[in-house]
Design a protein around this motif. Structure first.
Motif, mmCIF file in Angstrom:
data_model
loop_
_atom_site.group_PDB
_atom_site.id
_atom_site.type_symbol
_atom_site.label_atom_id
_atom_site.label_comp_id
_atom_site.label_asym_id
_atom_site.label_seq_id
_atom_site.Cartn_x
_atom_site.Cartn_y
_atom_site.Cartn_z
ATOM 1 N N ALA A 125 1.076 -1.326 0.274
ATOM 2 C CA ALA A 125 -0.038 -0.154 -0.194
ATOM 3 C C ALA A 125 0.661 1.419 -0.024
ATOM 4 N N LEU A 154 1.180 4.165 -2.727
ATOM 5 C CA LEU A 154 -0.114 5.477 -2.800
ATOM 6 C C LEU A 154 1.409 6.827 -2.830
ATOM 7 N N LEU A 200 0.363 8.520 -5.345
ATOM 8 C CA LEU A 200 -0.237 9.680 -5.698
ATOM 9 C C LEU A 200 -1.563 10.447 -4.438
ATOM 10 N N MET A 201 -1.201 9.945 -3.510
ATOM 11 C CA MET A 201 -1.346 9.866 -2.147
ATOM 12 C C MET A 201 -0.107 9.978 -0.916
ATOM 13 N N VAL A 218 -1.108 10.168 2.183
ATOM 14 C CA VAL A 218 -1.952 8.765 3.110
ATOM 15 C C VAL A 218 -0.459 7.648 2.960
ATOM 16 N N ALA A 219 0.636 8.383 2.327
ATOM 17 C CA ALA A 219 1.654 7.098 2.642
ATOM 18 C C ALA A 219 2.367 7.396 3.557
ATOM 19 N N THR A 276 0.108 5.951 6.422
ATOM 20 C CA THR A 276 0.513 4.259 6.171
ATOM 21 C C THR A 276 2.167 3.872 6.494
#
Length: 227
Positions: free
Chosen positions: A178, A182, A185-186, A189-190, A193
């Motif tokens: 994940a 991510l 892209l994000m 959020v990465a 995470t």
């Protein structure tokens, strides 16, 4: 995708030869050997102190006859800890995620405790199948239940160790995938995470230590019932 997730639990191979034997025997080379000098270094001193503390704690509830198992149980504890910890490194294989190997540890040792109990004190060992004061109508059913619980002990030992390590490795791989997906892209959020991934890694280190301790502790409790 499902196949790639579970590929990490398959034994690696080199030129068609499974390398699980290397993963099993490699941990023994990781322990420092005592030096031929009077004074030891800090690493060996800490290792000896931890081993002594664990052995004393493990042998505390056992009688003197059970102290013969100290070397076996302590060696098994160190071996399982080393295998579990090495399995958390990238590009490595964890043999203790294989139920067959864990059953190979659990079944012979459990059977040895049962044989010792039947040989030395059969009355007391069989007495565990029927607690004192049981009503007469419940005696047949209770004996069957206690017998099943006795024979299911090695399976519970192997499944517990396998399930905990397998679940942790799957979660680590899912979160790592994940973060990798991510990040472009994000990024926010990465990063979050990745923080969870780091905390999960710390949790898995604790699980690797605790599960090895629980495995050996349960074996010592089974031994305590039969000596």
């Amino acid at each position: 995708m499902v196949t790639s997730l579970f590929d990490q639990f398959a034994s690696p191979a080199l030129l068609g030869i499974p390398l699980i034997a290397v993963a099993i025997f490699l941990p023994w080379t990781m322990f420092p050997n005592p030096a031929p000098r009077w004074m030891t270094n800090r690493l060996i001193t800490v290792q000896m102190w931890l081993t002594s503390r664990f052995t004393n704690q493990l042998m505390l509830p056992l009688s003197v006859r059970g102290h013969k198992w100290a070397l076996l149980l302590t060696s098994l504890m160190l071996y399982l800890i080393t295998i579990n910890m090495l399995g958390l490194l990238p590009y490595t294989f964890t043999p203790t995620t294989q139920l067959s190997m864990n059953m190979g540890f659990a079944f012979p040792l459990w059977l040895a405790t049962v044989i010792i109990g039947m040989r030395d004190q059969p009355t007391m060992s069989l007495g565990h199948l029927l607690p004192e004061g049981t009503p007469i109508p419940l005696i047949p059913a209770l004996i069957i239940i206690e017998t099943i619980s006795l024979f299911i002990r090695p399976l519970a030992l192997g499944v517990r160790l396998t399930a905990n390590l397998t679940a942790g490795h799957l979660l680590i791989q899912l979160l790592a995938t994940a973060v990798y997906v991510l990040l472009p892209l994000m990024p926010t959020v990465a990063i979050l995470t990745a923080t969870v991934f780091f905390l999960l890694t710390l949790l898995e280190i604790a699980v690797a230590l605790i599960q090895a301790y629980v495995f050996v502790l349960l074996l010592s409790l089974y031994l305590q019932e039969n000596i």
